[in-house]
Design a protein around this motif. Structure first.
Motif, mmCIF file in Angstrom:
data_model
loop_
_atom_site.group_PDB
_atom_site.id
_atom_site.type_symbol
_atom_site.label_atom_id
_atom_site.label_comp_id
_atom_site.label_asym_id
_atom_site.label_seq_id
_atom_site.Cartn_x
_atom_site.Cartn_y
_atom_site.Cartn_z
ATOM 1 N N ALA A 351 0.835 -1.201 0.000
ATOM 2 C CA ALA A 351 0.000 0.000 0.000
ATOM 3 C C ALA A 351 0.867 1.247 0.000
ATOM 4 O O ALA A 351 2.040 1.222 0.381
ATOM 5 C CB ALA A 351 -0.919 -0.016 1.219
ATOM 6 N N TYR A 352 0.251 2.368 -0.429
ATOM 7 C CA TYR A 352 0.957 3.644 -0.442
ATOM 8 C C TYR A 352 1.069 4.196 0.973
ATOM 9 O O TYR A 352 0.205 3.966 1.832
ATOM 10 C CB TYR A 352 0.229 4.661 -1.322
ATOM 11 N N SER A 353 2.127 4.957 1.190
ATOM 12 C CA SER A 353 2.276 5.654 2.462
ATOM 13 C C SER A 353 1.293 6.808 2.541
ATOM 14 O O SER A 353 0.641 7.171 1.551
ATOM 15 C CB SER A 353 3.703 6.198 2.587
ATOM 16 N N ALA A 354 1.189 7.408 3.701
ATOM 17 C CA ALA A 354 0.429 8.648 3.835
ATOM 18 C C ALA A 354 1.165 9.742 3.049
ATOM 19 O O ALA A 354 2.398 9.781 3.035
ATOM 20 C CB ALA A 354 0.305 9.035 5.296
ATOM 21 N N PRO A 355 0.435 10.631 2.365
ATOM 22 C CA PRO A 355 1.107 11.673 1.572
ATOM 23 C C PRO A 355 1.750 12.724 2.474
ATOM 24 O O PRO A 355 1.326 12.941 3.610
ATOM 25 C CB PRO A 355 -0.023 12.268 0.737
ATOM 26 N N VAL A 356 2.765 13.371 1.958
ATOM 27 C CA VAL A 356 3.427 14.454 2.670
ATOM 28 C C VAL A 356 3.693 15.581 1.671
ATOM 29 O O VAL A 356 4.016 15.322 0.507
ATOM 30 C CB VAL A 356 4.733 13.970 3.327
ATOM 31 N N SER A 357 3.529 16.828 2.115
ATOM 32 C CA SER A 357 3.690 17.991 1.223
ATOM 33 C C SER A 357 4.674 18.983 1.816
ATOM 34 O O SER A 357 4.778 19.132 3.047
ATOM 35 C CB SER A 357 2.343 18.690 0.993
ATOM 36 N N SER A 358 5.396 19.684 0.927
ATOM 37 C CA SER A 358 6.349 20.706 1.362
ATOM 38 C C SER A 358 6.719 21.569 0.171
ATOM 39 O O SER A 358 6.611 21.140 -0.984
ATOM 40 C CB SER A 358 7.590 20.062 1.959
ATOM 41 N N ASP A 359 7.148 22.825 0.452
ATOM 42 C CA ASP A 359 7.753 23.632 -0.614
ATOM 43 C C ASP A 359 9.268 23.526 -0.496
ATOM 44 O O ASP A 359 9.784 22.748 0.318
ATOM 45 C CB ASP A 359 7.265 25.088 -0.558
ATOM 46 N N GLY A 360 9.957 24.298 -1.297
ATOM 47 C CA GLY A 360 11.408 24.163 -1.336
ATOM 48 C C GLY A 360 12.148 25.038 -0.354
ATOM 49 O O GLY A 360 13.392 25.017 -0.337
ATOM 50 N N ILE A 361 11.441 25.821 0.459
ATOM 51 C CA ILE A 361 12.109 26.754 1.366
ATOM 52 C C ILE A 361 12.286 26.093 2.738
ATOM 53 O O ILE A 361 11.340 25.524 3.288
ATOM 54 C CB ILE A 361 11.299 28.057 1.500
ATOM 55 N N ASP A 362 13.463 26.205 3.265
ATOM 56 C CA ASP A 362 13.758 25.649 4.589
ATOM 57 C C ASP A 362 13.480 26.722 5.628
ATOM 58 O O ASP A 362 14.315 27.602 5.882
ATOM 59 C CB ASP A 362 15.216 25.195 4.663
ATOM 60 N N ARG A 363 12.298 26.708 6.199
ATOM 61 C CA ARG A 363 11.917 27.711 7.192
ATOM 62 C C ARG A 363 11.452 27.078 8.517
ATOM 63 O O ARG A 363 11.053 27.796 9.431
ATOM 64 C CB ARG A 363 10.786 28.576 6.644
ATOM 65 N N THR A 364 11.523 25.769 8.600
ATOM 66 C CA THR A 364 11.041 25.102 9.807
ATOM 67 C C THR A 364 12.192 24.887 10.792
ATOM 68 O O THR A 364 13.242 24.349 10.408
ATOM 69 C CB THR A 364 10.427 23.736 9.465
ATOM 70 N N PRO A 365 12.022 25.288 12.036
ATOM 71 C CA PRO A 365 13.080 25.022 13.023
ATOM 72 C C PRO A 365 13.300 23.519 13.181
ATOM 73 O O PRO A 365 12.364 22.721 13.044
ATOM 74 C CB PRO A 365 12.532 25.639 14.312
ATOM 75 N N PRO A 366 14.509 23.129 13.434
ATOM 76 C CA PRO A 366 14.769 21.707 13.669
ATOM 77 C C PRO A 366 14.013 21.211 14.903
ATOM 78 O O PRO A 366 13.551 22.005 15.733
ATOM 79 C CB PRO A 366 16.285 21.642 13.884
ATOM 80 N N ASP A 367 13.897 19.907 14.998
ATOM 81 C CA ASP A 367 13.304 19.316 16.197
ATOM 82 C C ASP A 367 14.192 19.603 17.404
ATOM 83 O O ASP A 367 15.431 19.661 17.305
ATOM 84 C CB ASP A 367 13.151 17.804 16.033
ATOM 85 N N ALA A 368 13.549 19.763 18.545
ATOM 86 C CA ALA A 368 14.302 20.022 19.775
ATOM 87 C C ALA A 368 15.110 18.786 20.167
ATOM 88 O O ALA A 368 14.640 17.658 20.022
ATOM 89 C CB ALA A 368 13.349 20.403 20.900
ATOM 90 N N PRO A 369 16.329 18.971 20.620
ATOM 91 C CA PRO A 369 17.075 17.828 21.176
ATOM 92 C C PRO A 369 16.272 17.199 22.315
ATOM 93 O O PRO A 369 15.495 17.879 22.995
ATOM 94 C CB PRO A 369 18.369 18.460 21.687
ATOM 95 N N LYS A 370 16.459 15.905 22.491
ATOM 96 C CA LYS A 370 15.658 15.200 23.494
ATOM 97 C C LYS A 370 16.551 14.454 24.477
ATOM 98 O O LYS A 370 17.731 14.222 24.230
ATOM 99 C CB LYS A 370 14.698 14.210 22.820
ATOM 100 N N ASN A 371 15.909 14.123 25.593
ATOM 101 C CA ASN A 371 16.555 13.278 26.610
ATOM 102 C C ASN A 371 17.865 13.880 27.101
ATOM 103 O O ASN A 371 18.883 13.190 27.207
ATOM 104 C CB ASN A 371 16.789 11.866 26.062
#
Length: 694
Positions: A351-371
């Motif tokens: 089966a197909y995965s769930a779809p994901v969408s994005s544009d080409g601009i990197d404007r999202t902050p990285p995930d916070a370090p954990k633990n």
């Protein structure tokens, strides 16, 4: 050991009845009494004799499934007298794995029971009352012969016999034999596998358990099926993989046999892999970065871009990896939607995965370090944290950086970002990074809170990690202990002290020394045989032989940072105490000097349990010793009390278990060897301390 065998009889007739087993049922077949009689196991062959010695030709022979007859005062069969006759039952049967059985016999008059010719029950007398007996026997694996002889001299005649497996779990520990004749067939059209095997012979057999495993894996603890039949049909998953089966027999006591040899089938592959998960897409320096989780059983993947207007899919790439850089995408605001699916080696698509969408601009902050974690030592605060491999790997490649923020509630302490070098390692199995850095520029005994951030190449800063608060190490040794006392005991020296003023004490250690002429103490080091108590942390028992020596004792407290006061510090608490002296009159520890063949040593243990008294005999006289006499010193009577005797063994050390050894004391023993003429060897003097722990 396997299903109970209780054997009955029928009224005697002029025709012999032959019982044969067919499909587990008993089928009666009639035959002339004069013909040769064959009785198929487990049916008994029964012979009637007109005498009590079983001599001559039997008057009649037939088959009998159960021995349970009451002829009263009648003749047991035509042509036999009412008195002075004999009946013999015999059968040879397969007992499988064997095991514990109960043989039960009763009747009037004489009864004897044999297993493989060995007599197990003997009730051989003329009696007017019923006699009975039950014996427990262990029958080995395989085929064995049972024989029951019965004679009636006078009066009423009756007999009963049973051979019953003992199935209590505390008695029967014999596993059934491994089932034999195992085979498996697989129908590629229906996808069914059929497993068959031969029937076990155990009399207490409860059934069979069928297990299945995937090639390369282990059999699970829970069976696939439980059955009393000798076949089982299964529909293994149609994945194209190889599955193995084994069968184990189990009895009524719960004993399970080993498994049969693996029986394997390779299924038809009609199943595609699972839908991929974890699909992500984000603009980066290299283009659109796409990643997803690996799918078990996948040989390749197909990545598609989905048209948002029509929903049609355009194949972007077929690949074997789990990441792709779509470099045709620019650094702009155009939206792109992607899905991915997995294919197995046979070409079955999932089966197909769930779809994901994005544009080409990197404007999202990285995930916070954990633990985020912190470990404080006397000189350094070690910080460590984690981050997933994806997308952290891309961020680090594109010049992302970690920063560590330190804060404190104290206004006089420097706060801000810590200048520490970040080290990284990657767990390729867990797909997770571990990062570390160390802070060694801090104020002692100060509370700090740390947080970690990740900033990417575009300046996007992540949310902070979880905060972690620590108090740095101090440099001050704990204050001297107060109230130190030393109480001599028969099992050592008991040390006690007051609750310390410091709240960060990690441990205590005791030292023992000797007061010098100038008033100083020469310490002999830490006492390794001092035992403390979780219930009473302000006391310890230093186990030792109470031989009247005088020592100086001190107890040093060590805090969690390793700070401790020197034993030579003038403020350190000390106490002088003299040990008890309860040694007997005879020399202890000088058995070698006495020149006798026996010598003994001493010992103590941190356990409160008693330990055997031990000694050794050396020389030719040891072979002539008939027994050893063991005595224990009685401090009240000042004499040795005889405890008991032990026979010599071939062991290097002879031993005696003193069950009455006092708790919380040292026990001195005297052991002598006694020769055949009554003379005694020179004694050995072993000793044991049985401490009464705090």
């Amino acid at each position: 050991m396997k299903a109970s065998m209780i054997l009955t009889s029928r009224t005697a007739t002029a025709t012999a009845v032959v019982l044969a087993t067919a499909g587990g049922l008993l089928t009666a077949v009639t035959a002339p009494a004069s013909a040769a009689t064959t009785c198929n196991s487990p049916v008994f062959k029964r012979q009637f004799f007109a005498n009590t010695t079983f001599s001559g030709t039997p008057k009649k022979t037939d088959c009998d499934t159960t021995i349970d007859q009451d002829w009263s005062t009648s003749a047991p069969a035509t042509g036999l007298p009412r008195d002075n006759f004999g009946v013999r039952w015999t059968v040879t049967r397969d007992f499988g794995s064997g095991g514990p059985f109960a043989l039960t016999a009763s009747g009037l008059d004489g009864i004897r029971v044999y297993v493989d010719g060995a007599r197990k029950i003997d009730l051989w007398k003329n009696t007017s009352t019923t006699v009975a007996k039950t014996v427990n026997v262990t029958i080995p694996t395989g085929k064995h012969t049972l024989r029951v002889d019965y004679v009636n001299w006078t009066g009423s005649a009756k007999v009963k016999f049973g051979c019953t497996p003992r199935t209590s779990t505390t008695v029967d520990t014999v596993k059934p034999l491994v089932p034999t004749g195992t085979s498996v067939s697989y129908d590629s059209v229906t996808g069914k596998a059929k497993l068959t095997w031969a029937k076990n012979q155990e009399m207490d057999l409860a059934g069979y358990r069928v297990y299945r495993r995937l090639k390369g894996g282990a059999y699970p603890s829970k069976p696939l099926a439980t059955t009393t039949s000798t076949s089982w049909a299964d529909t293994p998953p149609p994945t194209g993989e190889t599955y193995y089966y084994e069968v184990r027999a189990y009895d009524r006591a719960g004993n399970e046999s080993a498994g049969t040899a693996d029986q394997g089938v390779t299924t038809v592959d009609r199943t595609g892999p699972a839908a991929p998960t974890g699909l992500t897409a984000h603009g980066d320096l290299w283009g659109m970065m796409l990643d997803w989780d690996a799918v078990p059983g996948a040989a390749s993947y197909e990545l598609f871009e989905k048209d948002p207007a029509t929903g049609s899919l355009t194949l972007v790439k077929q690949l074997t990896g789990t990441s792709f850089i779509h470099d045709d995408v620019g650094h702009n605001t155009t939206q792109h939607t992607y899905v991915v699916r997995a294919l197995d080696a046979a070409g079955n698509a999932g089966a197909y995965s769930a779809p994901v969408s994005s544009d080409g601009i990197d404007r999202t902050p990285p995930d916070a370090p954990k633990n985020l974690r912190a470990e404080v030592t006397s000189s350094t605060v070690y910080l460590s944290w984690n981050a997933p491999e994806n997308p952290t790997s891309d961020e680090l490649i594109n010049d992302a950086r970690f920063t560590v923020l330190r804060s404190s509630t104290r206004p006089d302490v420097d706060t801000g970002f810590v200048n520490c070098s970040v080290n990284e390692s990657l767990d390729t199995v867990a797909h997770e990074y571990s990062f570390t850095c160390s802070d060694d520029e801090f104020e002692p005994d100060t509370t700090y809170t740390y947080e970690v951030f990740l900033t990417d190449w575009q300046g996007n800063r992540s949310a902070p990690s979880n905060p972690v608060t620590v108090t740095t190490a101090d440099r001050v040794a704990p204050l001297p202990l107060t109230g130190l006392t030393a109480t001599p005991r028969a099992d050592g020296m008991e040390l006690r002290w007051n609750t310390p003023a410091d709240t960060d004490i990690a441990s205590y250690r005791a030292l023992r020394g000797v007061r010098q002429a100038d008033g100083t103490v020469k310490w002999g080091g830490g006492l390794v045989n001092c035992v403390d108590s979780d219930e009473d942390p302000l006391a310890m028992l230093c186990i030792d032989t109470p031989d009247g020596e005088t020592y100086v004792y001190t107890v040093i407290a060590e805090d969690v940072w390793g700070n401790e006061l020197s034993a030579n510090d003038p403020s350190a608490a000390t106490v002088t105490a003299t040990e008890l002296n309860i040694a007997p009159g005879e020399p202890i520890g000088r058995d070698y000097e006495a020149g006798g063949p026996l010598w003994g040593g001493g010992g103590w243990t941190v356990s409160e349990s008693a330990r055997p008294v031990q000694w050794h005999c050396d020389g030719d006289v040891c072979a002539r010793i008939t027994e050893y006499r063991v005595s224990r010193w009685n401090t009240e009577t000042q004499s040795y009390d005889l405890l008991g005797t032990v026979a010599p063994t071939t062991d290097y050390y002879q031993s005696y278990n003193d069950a009455t050894q006092p708790l919380g004391s040292i026990s001195y023993y005297r052991v002598v060897g006694v020769l055949a003429d009554g003379t005694e060897t020179l004694p050995a003097h072993p000793w044991r301390i049985r401490p009464n722990l705090l």
